[in-house]
Enzyme design. Sequence first.
Site, mmCIF file in Angstrom:
data_model
loop_
_atom_site.group_PDB
_atom_site.id
_atom_site.type_symbol
_atom_site.label_atom_id
_atom_site.label_comp_id
_atom_site.label_asym_id
_atom_site.label_seq_id
_atom_site.Cartn_x
_atom_site.Cartn_y
_atom_site.Cartn_z
ATOM 1 N N ILE A 76 36.602 34.776 30.678
ATOM 2 C CA ILE A 76 37.517 34.993 31.803
ATOM 3 C C ILE A 76 37.153 36.236 32.617
ATOM 4 O O ILE A 76 37.934 36.717 33.401
ATOM 5 C CB ILE A 76 39.003 35.022 31.384
ATOM 6 C CG1 ILE A 76 39.264 36.098 30.343
ATOM 7 C CG2 ILE A 76 39.456 33.662 30.906
ATOM 8 C CD1 ILE A 76 40.750 36.338 30.084
ATOM 9 N N HIS A 77 35.957 36.763 32.441
ATOM 10 C CA HIS A 77 35.500 37.874 33.281
ATOM 11 C C HIS A 77 34.340 37.421 34.136
ATOM 12 O O HIS A 77 33.438 38.180 34.458
ATOM 13 C CB HIS A 77 35.031 39.046 32.441
ATOM 14 C CG HIS A 77 36.075 39.536 31.518
ATOM 15 N ND1 HIS A 77 36.165 39.124 30.219
ATOM 16 C CD2 HIS A 77 37.097 40.381 31.726
ATOM 17 C CE1 HIS A 77 37.199 39.717 29.656
ATOM 18 N NE2 HIS A 77 37.784 40.473 30.545
ATOM 19 N N GLY A 78 34.337 36.117 34.482
ATOM 20 C CA GLY A 78 33.213 35.628 35.257
ATOM 21 C C GLY A 78 31.961 35.481 34.422
ATOM 22 O O GLY A 78 30.885 35.280 34.955
ATOM 23 N N GLU A 79 32.081 35.567 33.089
ATOM 24 C CA GLU A 79 30.896 35.268 32.294
ATOM 25 C C GLU A 79 30.644 33.771 32.418
ATOM 26 O O GLU A 79 31.566 32.977 32.276
ATOM 27 C CB GLU A 79 31.109 35.593 30.815
ATOM 28 C CG GLU A 79 31.506 37.018 30.519
ATOM 29 C CD GLU A 79 33.007 37.157 30.319
ATOM 30 O OE1 GLU A 79 33.761 36.484 31.058
ATOM 31 O OE2 GLU A 79 33.423 37.911 29.448
#
Lengths: 208, 330
Positions: free
Chosen positions: B216-219
């Site tokens: 959910i951190h753009g990984e």
Amino acid sequence: MDQSTLAAQCIDAALAIILEKEPELAQLDSVAGDGDHGAGMARGFRAAAAADRTGTAGQVIAKAGMAFSDAAGGASGALVGMYLMTLGGGLQGDVTTAIQVHSALVKAQDALMKLGKAKLGDKTMLDTLIPFTEAFGAQAGAGATIPAAWGGALDAGRAGMESTKDMVAARGRSAVLKERSLGTQDPGATSVYYVLRAVGEVLQRECP
Amino acid sequence: MTKVFNNPVDFKEQMIKGFTAAYSRYVERIPNAAGVMVKGGPTPGKVSVLIGGGSGHYPLFCGLVGKGFAHGAVIGDIFTSPSGEQCYRCGKALDGGAGVVFSYGNYSGDVMNFGMAEMRLEMEGIDVRQVLVTDDVASSADFDSRRGVAGDFFVFKVLGASAWRGDNLDTVEAMGRHANAMTRSFGVAFGGCTIPGQPQPLFTVAQDKMELGLGIHGEPGVETSDLRSASEIAGLLVDKVLSDVPAGAGSKAVVLVNGLGATKYEEMFVMYGDIHKRLAAAGIDLYKPVVGELATSLNMEGCGLTLMWLDSDLQALLDYPTETPAWTNV
């Protein structure tokens, strides 16, 4: 130049190089992270450069570390902040020999490893720092001055940084993506190398 | 979303100001800290729950602060853990004398910073416990090494309810750990998100592909696959979550289909029909399903499935009345 002014100049040089390299660090971090490594380091060093600069060189560095940690946040804020606080704490009074500096570098590195639970080869900033510190110690033991030992250790730090390209991340968010991180140099190892190099330039210039 | 900003460097502070201005009926700013707390602050003699993490995940974390839910949230920059100093200040402000539970998704930055805050508060005689959320099945085979994603919502809900009904610190912590042990999530992404001020998204996904097991951190996901129909995606999500049913799980579970930001409710309803059927066919008694955006990643395109298997303890805490900016029940 007195030592606390020199310490402050090193922090200013670190801020300048991080601002210059911010896009490159963002690009490296976007491969297996969230692309904000450069922004976090810039936030941290901006606060570090604005921190109180009274006291000894060690105190200036420790206060910069506290400010860095609070402003940067994230893992790199905690880690770099802890490193600078311990480094500053290890530089007591007048710093005259490379042996003294090496002892503080080792303490700071130990604190970093304890907090981040990473080791050499995990594709982190330690892959730059550990070889740098070891080479610095060898130079210091052979009687080099502080700027000479620093300059002489940079090649080892650079080689360490470059070796992260062939590593698979073992710590942090990128560890989940494992193989995706292969082939890209670690952003933390890269920013730390740039900072060490910038500090080396200040030392060469101001302590001929 | 990422087109609306003034100076990106100051995004977090401006976001907090706007949030507290809008929701002053539920929350107030924690003085001298990057955080918010329930209006009126901690209740003397009761345990408080402090949640937190980077911003960019609304309603995580500050939207879940209020009666019956978290007592406070410490707010980091976009996708960046709050600093140890801010966690410490918020933890200290929230102590009502009966201890504080820190809860957050398992990411190394959060673990370090909340850990440093815990050390400082313990030195001052404040009892602090930590409940890490580790619901993401995709992120590791080892349960304790997993990262926290949408399961945060259920774990925080259980912790908050337990504290608000007056449980002691040991019980609140135990309930939170139990909730985490019973929670599993899996997600897919169709497109990356863009951080305010950045020229391009963190990653892109080809038109005919999707990423499995995103963060959910753009990984990006841990694996890329061909894009499939809603029904097939539903099947994939159910299979992945049910591939790791927790030990001791009964047959009843609360179900969340969570949108990451740019995948909309109607799309998720289309998918939910299949998810519902498949879970029921697997013998699961679905309790109060939710289709919504409860753990987002800016404007990321994607969605996930979360189940928390229920016993009577967890069900009672899940149903505990709640009034927060983003979630009010029963």
